[in-house]
Scaffold this motif. Sequence first.
Motif, PDB file in Angstrom:
ATOM      1  N   GLU A 191       2.182  39.391  -3.398  1.00 48.06           N
ATOM      2  CA  GLU A 191       2.411  38.003  -2.975  1.00 48.06           C
ATOM      3  C   GLU A 191       3.889  37.627  -3.037  1.00 48.06           C
ATOM      4  O   GLU A 191       4.394  36.879  -2.204  1.00 48.06           O
ATOM      5  N   GLU A 192       4.586  38.178  -4.045  1.00 45.65           N
ATOM      6  CA  GLU A 192       5.970  37.749  -4.278  1.00 45.65           C
ATOM      7  C   GLU A 192       7.006  38.647  -3.617  1.00 45.65           C
ATOM      8  O   GLU A 192       8.201  38.379  -3.696  1.00 45.65           O
ATOM      9  N   ASP A 193       6.573  39.723  -2.979  1.00 42.72           N
ATOM     10  CA  ASP A 193       7.513  40.673  -2.378  1.00 42.72           C
ATOM     11  C   ASP A 193       7.864  40.222  -0.962  1.00 42.72           C
ATOM     12  O   ASP A 193       7.072  40.380  -0.036  1.00 42.72           O
ATOM     13  N   GLU A 194       9.075  39.698  -0.815  1.00 45.00           N
ATOM     14  CA  GLU A 194       9.464  39.160   0.495  1.00 45.00           C
ATOM     15  C   GLU A 194       9.594  40.252   1.538  1.00 45.00           C
ATOM     16  O   GLU A 194       9.522  39.980   2.738  1.00 45.00           O
ATOM     17  N   SER A 195       9.771  41.499   1.111  1.00 50.94           N
ATOM     18  CA  SER A 195       9.893  42.579   2.097  1.00 50.94           C
ATOM     19  C   SER A 195       8.553  42.888   2.776  1.00 50.94           C
ATOM     20  O   SER A 195       8.497  43.672   3.718  1.00 50.94           O
ATOM     21  N   ASN A 196       7.477  42.246   2.303  1.00 49.09           N
ATOM     22  CA  ASN A 196       6.190  42.394   2.990  1.00 49.09           C
ATOM     23  C   ASN A 196       6.117  41.543   4.258  1.00 49.09           C
ATOM     24  O   ASN A 196       5.155  41.644   5.016  1.00 49.09           O
ATOM     25  N   THR A 197       7.113  40.691   4.461  1.00 46.27           N
ATOM     26  CA  THR A 197       7.144  39.870   5.677  1.00 46.27           C
ATOM     27  C   THR A 197       7.864  40.656   6.769  1.00 46.27           C
ATOM     28  O   THR A 197       9.010  41.090   6.587  1.00 46.27           O
ATOM     29  N   GLY A 198       7.177  40.854   7.878  1.00 40.29           N
ATOM     30  CA  GLY A 198       7.774  41.614   8.978  1.00 40.29           C
ATOM     31  C   GLY A 198       8.637  40.749   9.874  1.00 40.29           C
ATOM     32  O   GLY A 198       8.897  39.576   9.580  1.00 40.29           O
ATOM     33  N   ARG A 219       9.866  38.399  12.886  1.00 37.45           N
ATOM     34  CA  ARG A 219       9.245  37.279  13.613  1.00 37.45           C
ATOM     35  C   ARG A 219      10.020  37.069  14.904  1.00 37.45           C
ATOM     36  O   ARG A 219      11.224  37.246  14.931  1.00 37.45           O
TER      37      ARG A 219
END
Length: 170
Positions: free
Chosen positions: A158-165, A167
């Motif tokens: 949940e807290e790992d921003e690198s999981n956001t691809g 956009r």
Amino acid sequence: MAAETQVARVGIVCGSRSDFPIMEKAVEMLGRLEVPCELRAISAHRAPDLLLRFVAGAEERGIRVFIAGAGGAAHLPGVVAAKTILPVIGVPIPTQVNGGLDSLLSIVQMPKGIPVATVAIGGAENAALLAAEILALSDPALRVRLQAFRDAQTRAIEEDESNTGLRNTK
Ligand code: RP5
């Protein structure tokens, strides 16, 4: 008191020392959960009598769950299960045959009457977690540690921003 916590609760056995790199992942995971365990290489076909002695004496030593890993014609987990009423979790070891399909089928296709709970090929971490869940049925403190492990795992995603691809919206 201290000595009591040193008694191995999970007996990890595998067919060869060449299986250690996989099976040590179970040791590591159980260590994180503070579950004492022991790891032995005892081939079911090269040293059957030693294996049977190992299984026969295990419950008296404090073992409550077995994790058994083997590769190829992987009969070790089934042999262990045949000689104990303790739960046995099988770990198929990766091989040159379709990545370990031979090991997987040898372990998962146990004929009825003698169960082996089989995890994924090379899935020693999950074997450790399942063993811990079994022990946690009668160990409330371990249950708390397992829940903390789960919560930390979820939080890390949940807290790992690198999981956001990427956009492409504004
Ligand atoms: C199985 O045979 C072992 O579990 C191992 O995965 C495989 C190969 O053993 P080694 O030839 O490396 O001793 O019994």
